[in-house]
Write an enzyme that holds these catalytic residues in place. Sequence first.
Site, PDB file in Angstrom:
ATOM      1  N   ALA A 134      -0.526  -3.173  -4.214  1.00  0.00           N
ATOM      2  CA  ALA A 134      -1.966  -3.260  -3.952  1.00  0.00           C
ATOM      3  C   ALA A 134      -2.234  -4.094  -2.709  1.00  0.00           C
ATOM      4  O   ALA A 134      -1.702  -5.181  -2.564  1.00  0.00           O
ATOM      5  CB  ALA A 134      -2.672  -3.886  -5.151  1.00  0.00           C
ATOM      6  N   ASP A 135      -3.073  -3.562  -1.814  1.00  0.00           N
ATOM      7  CA  ASP A 135      -3.524  -4.405  -0.699  1.00  0.00           C
ATOM      8  C   ASP A 135      -4.855  -5.044  -1.120  1.00  0.00           C
ATOM      9  O   ASP A 135      -5.310  -4.839  -2.250  1.00  0.00           O
ATOM     10  CB  ASP A 135      -3.644  -3.604   0.601  1.00  0.00           C
TER      11      ASP A 135
END
Lengths: 134, 399
Positions: free
Chosen positions: A89-90
Amino acid sequence: MASVTASSVKFSSVSCLIKQNQLSNLKKASLSFTGNGFQSRRLPVLRFRVACAAKPETVMKVVDIVRKQLALPEDRDVCGESKFSVLGADSLDTVEIVMGLEEEFGICVEEESAQSISTVQEAADLIEELLEKK
Amino acid sequence: MALTLNAIAFQSPKRPSFTPPPLPTAHRSPTLCMASSLRSASREREVETVNKPFTPPHEVHVQVTHSMPPEKVEIFKSLEGWAEDNLLVHLKPVEKCWQPQDFLPDPSSDGFHDQVKELRERAKEIPDDYFVVLVGDMVTEEALPTYQTMINTLDGVRDETGASPTPWAVWTRAWTAEENRHGDLLNKYLYLSGRVDMKQIEKTIQYLIGSGMDPRTENNPYLGFIYTSFQERATFVSHGNTARLAREHGDMKLAQICGTIAADEKRHETAYTKITEKLFEIDPDSTVLAFADMMRKKIAMPAHLMYDGRDDNLFDNFSAVAQRLGIYTAKDYADILEHLVKRWKVSQLRGLSAVGQEAQDYVCGLPPRIRKLQERAQTRAKQGPRIPFSWVHDREVQL
């Protein structure tokens, strides 16, 4: 960043304990905790943690939302300890996960709280804390 | 596009002869710079530093360099003819250009003092929050040395000597010369207006040029031209809005100043997007990967390292005011991205690799995601605090 996360998790655990003190099953433990003599009763560490962790159903719902957001393959393991960043996940994904949780549980997550979430378990714990407040 | 750190890039024996000599050994390992104040949640690798007094906050990522494979430098050499015919046409001959003096009181005229008086009277009607944003914009323009430098870090298109005859170098110098008028004009206007603390502003400029900028373009012209395309459009939007607001506050001359600057930026935007369009045409895979890379890293604003010796959160505070006044907003960011995706017809690219298609999907899907986020933030927007800005003599401005 890590220290902020740790202290926010601790805080939610402590608030759980304060609420749980009102339940009879922990009364004895809390008495000995306040220092009236430990005697033979020790506060069981496992019980402490379990009493404050989110319900498994909550954790599962968080896992589902995370899986969907990150389009994870079926065989990819996701559990309470899973870190969002490790799952790929960014920062945009993380905010969208929080938004998904808000919609699913009908809660509102403050900016500061949202930033301290880095694992599935932390998200689930925060959700339960917010649900209890409602 | 694979990120190659210095050490790997220098071991390549296939570097064409005209590339610059290797950097000294000290630069081989990525440098980690530290921040004295971290902004809200950034998951990048940043480390806290010892707090030195009057140290500008510098939140610089691990410096990646020369990420473009050396053989691609040839592409830019082969595009020199194209650049000569298609890029330089967007420059205006100096004789046809406006100069700051065209918009300012004329010192050689007898009416100079009256003109200055009028300027100051008009400026009195304009609130502090507008001036904070105008100053931020002016400071950004005045850090021009940084931007010329940044363009000259790009492989294949840099001005190698300061007088290189390649069309790329000719463009860069002429572009710099045109931009130089923007800072000069805004500086003189602000100086004459009497509404701002010039010394604090000048200090801010000195700090900013000293700090530089970290656009994360890695000496890579694919990344570099995508960055400049985005930025020129952003300044066009921003100055267009300052022009509109100046008009609303009754200062037609200031509106003309901002509008004229905006028109330049529009012309520059056309040029940079044209270069990127050409890159999409001849090397769509690398270009779409570059586009996704820049968007994942997020387009850093050129003045993101600004500091005035007092406020560690100066850039964030300035941005908040710009957002509230509608001069440059999160919605603008999404709009610019969407515009570029359409302009470069990213959704219609064909023959992409698997990672290229992934990048294509990411970029095409990004504008609505940003919009949704921005809408959510809007609905929850609490009123910000009032904080002092040294640029307006520590008067308080609403964030």
